[in-house]
Scaffold this active site. Structure first.
Site, mmCIF file in Angstrom:
data_model
loop_
_atom_site.group_PDB
_atom_site.id
_atom_site.type_symbol
_atom_site.label_atom_id
_atom_site.label_comp_id
_atom_site.label_asym_id
_atom_site.label_seq_id
_atom_site.Cartn_x
_atom_site.Cartn_y
_atom_site.Cartn_z
ATOM 1 N N ARG A 125 0.848 -1.182 0.000
ATOM 2 C CA ARG A 125 0.000 0.000 0.000
ATOM 3 C C ARG A 125 0.884 1.233 0.000
ATOM 4 O O ARG A 125 1.831 1.338 0.792
ATOM 5 C CB ARG A 125 -0.943 -0.004 1.213
ATOM 6 C CG ARG A 125 -1.912 -1.182 1.173
ATOM 7 C CD ARG A 125 -2.875 -1.201 2.328
ATOM 8 N NE ARG A 125 -3.707 -2.405 2.284
ATOM 9 C CZ ARG A 125 -4.598 -2.743 3.212
ATOM 10 N NH1 ARG A 125 -4.776 -1.946 4.265
ATOM 11 N NH2 ARG A 125 -5.301 -3.845 3.097
ATOM 12 N N GLN A 143 -0.519 -10.090 5.380
ATOM 13 C CA GLN A 143 -1.839 -10.249 5.984
ATOM 14 C C GLN A 143 -2.111 -11.726 6.280
ATOM 15 O O GLN A 143 -1.850 -12.585 5.447
ATOM 16 C CB GLN A 143 -2.937 -9.743 5.041
ATOM 17 C CG GLN A 143 -3.085 -8.248 4.967
ATOM 18 C CD GLN A 143 -4.310 -7.858 4.156
ATOM 19 O OE1 GLN A 143 -4.686 -8.545 3.223
ATOM 20 N NE2 GLN A 143 -4.937 -6.760 4.515
ATOM 21 N N LYS A 227 -17.833 -4.006 9.683
ATOM 22 C CA LYS A 227 -16.914 -4.988 10.255
ATOM 23 C C LYS A 227 -16.900 -4.914 11.771
ATOM 24 O O LYS A 227 -17.190 -3.868 12.366
ATOM 25 C CB LYS A 227 -15.496 -4.783 9.718
ATOM 26 C CG LYS A 227 -14.887 -3.419 10.023
ATOM 27 C CD LYS A 227 -13.479 -3.303 9.429
ATOM 28 C CE LYS A 227 -12.888 -1.914 9.654
ATOM 29 N NZ LYS A 227 -11.509 -1.798 9.151
ATOM 30 N N HIS A 272 -14.875 -11.504 5.471
ATOM 31 C CA HIS A 272 -13.427 -11.286 5.469
ATOM 32 C C HIS A 272 -12.962 -11.371 6.921
ATOM 33 O O HIS A 272 -13.518 -10.692 7.786
ATOM 34 C CB HIS A 272 -13.080 -9.893 4.941
ATOM 35 C CG HIS A 272 -13.667 -9.554 3.608
ATOM 36 N ND1 HIS A 272 -12.878 -9.310 2.505
ATOM 37 C CD2 HIS A 272 -14.960 -9.389 3.203
ATOM 38 C CE1 HIS A 272 -13.665 -8.999 1.473
ATOM 39 N NE2 HIS A 272 -14.928 -9.041 1.875
#
Length: 393
Positions: A125, A143, A227, A272
């Site tokens: 990123r 990740q 989330k 996710h």
């Protein structure tokens, strides 16, 4: 000058990693540091496997069309590293689109759900240089990313199962509790308001049925769904948001993801999930939380054996083999230094246990296990090794 408790100073002292200007936001891992990162990865992999995830690997670079379809090209454009050439491509900032491609090729039916795939995905990123902060904020990071595809009536048990695994992992890492928040729709997002209404209500109800108490954080959701965020507090009281579980009704629709159902095609729900978010960042948190005294399971070497004289070197090698046979990572202290110097070296490196080996030990006497802090333990070699191996379980 770094504070000695800063994870970057600890990483230097413990010979784990370094950062330099020629690779901003990217880590140079030294042998001990890479061993530590691999141990953390192995621990997470055990959780993944126990929870039924299938490990996959996806490409580092994908065409612009893939990122347009996922929504990242528009919503995350400034954070992408664009690769020159035609067609335009970008280095992946997330793993989600790649995982959807794999699930589409697997062509599961409703009987195969929940279907879970996971990856230790290296992501990039394009962070501003001023935002970079050691392992806490990187350009390149790993990740512990997982995606779970399920039916509507499977969402609640999957949320509950994830939370249970998460809390067990945090406890083993030295965090007995975590705070939970429900992060709702951000200003820039994909999907219409009706979809977001449904997703937010659904995830909140699933969290309540899973026994989770949570605060609502308006506007902090991902651009494709709300989330649950799990926040840890370290020994200094600082909050660290680590684990996440996102309920996504948008991306399956964007990619036309369907499974064969009993009466026709069905669109699965996509969750996710991540225990840590970034392996590197979590390691930095652990270093500062424990002051370099990492949990036994995470220490690159768990025991330093220090022969007092050259005559004890052969016995040290024999004993190291016995420790290793019990699954323990033992190292022999380098010769030449005084015993006191070798004790200090073990402490600087964060090795949890130190054992001096002299005539008494070589003759079959008990071993004295000396911890970095606190009281020692004395026992016959077989008992000492068995006890230490039990602590590493």
């Amino acid at each position: 000058m770094l504070d000695p408790h800063d994870h970057r100073a600890l990483g230097r002292r413990m010979r784990l990693f370094h950062l330099q200007e020629e690779g901003p936001g990217m880590v140079f891992w030294h042998p001990r540091g890479l061993a530590c990162l691999r141990l953390l990865e192995a621990r997470v992999r055990r959780v993944m496997e126990a929870d039924g995830f299938l490990e996959v690997r996806t490409p580092q670079v994908l065409a612009r069309s893939m990122w347009e379809r996922s929504g990242h090209w528009d919503a995350f454009r400034d954070g992408l590293f664009i690769v020159a050439g035609a067609p335009e491509r970008a280095i992946k900032p997330v793993n989600c689109p790649g995982h959807i491609q794999i699930v589409q090729r697997l062509a599961p039916s409703w009987r195969d759900l929940p279907l879970k795939v996971a990856e230790f995905g290296v992501c990039h990123r394009n962070e501003p240089s001023g935002a970079l902060q050691g392992l806490f904020r990187l350009v390149q990071f790993t990740q512990d990313d997982g995606h779970l595809f399920c039916l509507e009536d499977q969402v609640v048990p999957q949320v509950a199962g994830f939370a249970a695994s998460l809390f067990r992992f945090y406890a083993a890492s030295g965090f007995p509790s975590a705070q939970v928040a429900l992060a709702t729709r951000p200003e820039v997002r994909a999907g219409d308001d009706a979809t977001w209404d449904r997703a937010e209500a659904w995830l909140g109800e699933a969290a309540r049925q899973a026994g989770l108490s949570f605060e609502v954080h308006p506007g902090d959701g991902a651009f494709y769904g709300p989330k649950l965020e799990f926040t840890l507090r370290d020994r200094q009281g600082r909050p660290w948001q680590c684990g996440t579980l996102q309920l996504d009704l948008v991306m399956p629709e964007r990619f036309g993801l369907e499974v064969a159902g009993p009466a026709g095609p069905l669109r699965p729900v996509m969750l996710h999930r991540a225990l840590l978010g970034s392996l590197e960042r979590f390691l930095g948190i652990l270093l500062e939380h424990h002051g370099g005294d990492l949990p036994l399971w995470l220490a690159p070497e768990q025991v330093m054996l220090a022969p007092v004289e050259a005559a004890h070197q052969a016995f040290a090698a024999h004993l190291r083999t016995r420790f290793q046979a019990a699954g323990l990572r033992a190292v022999i202290a380098p010769p030449g230094d005084s015993l006191g110097r070798r004790v200090r070296t073990a402490r600087d490196l964060g090795i949890p246990w130190f054992v001096a080996l002299g005539d008494r030990e070589a003759a079959g006497g008990p071993l004295h296990l000396r911890p970095r802090r606190g009281e020692g333990r004395e026992a016959p070699p077989e008992d000492a090794i068995a006890w230490l191996a039990a602590q590493d379980a």
